[in-house]
Design a protein around this motif. Structure first.
Motif, PDB file in Angstrom:
ATOM      1  N   LEU A 147      -6.730  -1.864  -6.456  1.00 20.04           N
ATOM      2  CA  LEU A 147      -5.692  -2.320  -5.814  1.00 20.04           C
ATOM      3  C   LEU A 147      -5.525  -1.843  -4.420  1.00 20.04           C
ATOM      4  O   LEU A 147      -5.124  -2.477  -3.267  1.00 20.04           O
ATOM      5  N   LEU A 148      -6.043  -0.553  -4.065  1.00 19.51           N
ATOM      6  CA  LEU A 148      -6.312   0.203  -2.626  1.00 19.51           C
ATOM      7  C   LEU A 148      -6.986  -0.850  -1.845  1.00 19.51           C
ATOM      8  O   LEU A 148      -6.719  -1.129  -0.776  1.00 19.51           O
ATOM      9  N   MET A 149      -8.095  -1.578  -2.483  1.00 24.48           N
ATOM     10  CA  MET A 149      -9.251  -2.034  -1.762  1.00 24.48           C
ATOM     11  C   MET A 149      -8.374  -3.655  -1.620  1.00 24.48           C
ATOM     12  O   MET A 149      -8.595  -4.284  -0.687  1.00 24.48           O
ATOM     13  N   ASN A 150      -7.686  -3.970  -2.298  1.00 18.77           N
ATOM     14  CA  ASN A 150      -7.006  -5.437  -2.026  1.00 18.77           C
ATOM     15  C   ASN A 150      -5.910  -5.140  -1.018  1.00 18.77           C
ATOM     16  O   ASN A 150      -5.192  -6.463  -0.788  1.00 18.77           O
ATOM     17  N   GLY A 151      -5.658  -4.070  -0.625  1.00 22.07           N
ATOM     18  CA  GLY A 151      -4.454  -3.594   0.352  1.00 22.07           C
ATOM     19  C   GLY A 151      -3.228  -3.838  -0.382  1.00 22.07           C
ATOM     20  O   GLY A 151      -1.994  -4.418   0.323  1.00 22.07           O
ATOM     21  N   SER A 152      -2.782  -3.512  -1.647  1.00 22.48           N
ATOM     22  CA  SER A 152      -1.747  -3.461  -2.149  1.00 22.48           C
ATOM     23  C   SER A 152      -0.707  -2.331  -1.685  1.00 22.48           C
ATOM     24  O   SER A 152      -1.081  -1.427  -1.227  1.00 22.48           O
ATOM     25  N   MET A 153       0.474  -2.587  -1.843  1.00 22.14           N
ATOM     26  CA  MET A 153       1.402  -1.586  -1.348  1.00 22.14           C
ATOM     27  C   MET A 153       1.370  -0.179  -2.413  1.00 22.14           C
ATOM     28  O   MET A 153       1.178  -0.500  -3.478  1.00 22.14           O
TER      29      MET A 153
END
Lengths: 243, 100
Positions: A71-77
């Motif tokens: 999720l971090l790499m997908n740019g999630s909040m």
């Protein structure tokens, strides 16, 4: 069945802690390659080492650590990541609830320490072993699992090489084999057999019948299948002493 | 870096709370009989839910995973030590993938 009526010799804490460590060896075998893979994945995304290592140290939950990196790499909040993790890990609420009825230890400190180490794998062993009435046993079990998870993470981060591909792929079966090894011997009683079968049928329906149309996370599927199957057991088998 | 570390602490908190709350507070409650039966079935319901269908995607192919599952089941039926069940299944999958 899981809890036998054997009288417990009042063991001193030391041997019970060690018995817990020994009981956790299958978990350690399963955790180390996965934790190495986690360290490697974090490395490949250039996550700071201190963050990777503190994830394994403070969170200690395999699936959600992998998903967090994704999720971090997908740019999630951040709030999305926190909510996803909460949903994924709320199944441990059921496991801790079940353990609370088995562990006879009353020390709040020890219970708080045990709670930190409740994972699918430590719970699966703790809930099948009769020594679990001693909190020290569970603490030993959780300790070796925690050590294996963290040592594996360090290996992935600092050695930066994993097991050979073919072996790594084969190790993926390890924890499932452990679950099978724990469940199968209990299937000889009818209530357990029916509850386990119900859980598998419900999982199959959710996975192939519902998920394609209405996405459900793995964590939610496990919670729904577990509650429904255990509920069926509680309704069907009123008289029998089940566990 | 700092905000990432705060995220880790936030994740640690939402992971720890569901693990902690029942262990600290459910112990003290006198639960009704049906609730105790329900909780006593949780281990088996959880194990079955964890095994299936997750096992199918645990290795590179569903067929090798199924083979590993069968090896584990056979070993478990004979009640061999859990470590042997785990290692046997890994060797089974490794052999299956190497030979086929």
């Amino acid at each position: 069945m899981a809890t036998s009526v054997q009288p417990t010799p009042s063991a001193s804490p030391q041997p019970t802690f060690r018995a817990g460590l020994r009981a956790g060896v299958p978990i350690a075998i399963g955790y180390i390659p996965i934790a190495i893979a986690f360290g490697l994945l974090a490395q490949s995304f250039n996550l700071p080492n201190a963050i990777t290592l503190s994830m394994s140290f403070f969170i200690f939950a395999g699936a959600s650590q992998f998903i967090t990196i994704q999720l971090l790499m997908n740019g999630s909040m951040y709030w999305e990541i926190i909510l996803t993790t909460f949903i994924l890990n709320s199944r441990h609420f059921l496991m801790s609830a079940s353990l609370s009825q088995r562990i006879e230890t009353t020390s709040q400190k020890l219970l708080a320490a045990i709670a930190f180490g409740v994972t699918d794998e430590t719970f699966s062993i703790a809930s099948i072993r009769k020594e679990t009435r001693s909190g020290v046993f569970v603490f030993g079990l959780n300790t070796i699992a925690f050590l294996a998870w963290n040592v594996g993470t360090w290996m992935g981060v600092f050695l930066a090489f994993g097991l050979p591909d073919a072996l790594q792929a084969s190790m993926g079966i390890a924890l499932y084999a452990m679950f099978i090894g724990l469940l199968v011997p209990s299937l000889t009683t009818r209530p357990v057999f029916i509850v386990a079968s119900a859980a598998i049928v419900i999982q199959a329906i959710l996975h192939w019948g519902v998920s394609p149309f209405f996405p459900i996370s793995d964590g939610i599927r496990i919670i729904v299948a577990t509650i429904t199957a255990a509920g069926i057991g509680a309704i069907l088998f009123k008289e029998e002493e089940v566990a | 870096m700092m905000s990432l570390f705060l995220l880790v602490l936030g994740l640690a908190l939402v992971t720890y709370l569901p693990r902690l709350v029942p262990l600290l507070w459910l112990k003290e409650l006198a639960l009704p009989a049906y609730m105790k039966r329900f909780l006593s079935f949780i281990p088996y319901a959880v194990l079955a839910s964890l095994i299936f269908p997750g096992i199918l995607s645990s290795t590179t192919t569903a067929s090798s995973a199924l083979f590993g599952g069968v090896v584990a089941t056979v070993l478990a039926v004979f009640r061999v030590n859990l470590v042997i069940v785990v290692i046997g299944a890994v060797i089974g999958v490794y052999g299956f993938q190497t030979i086929l």
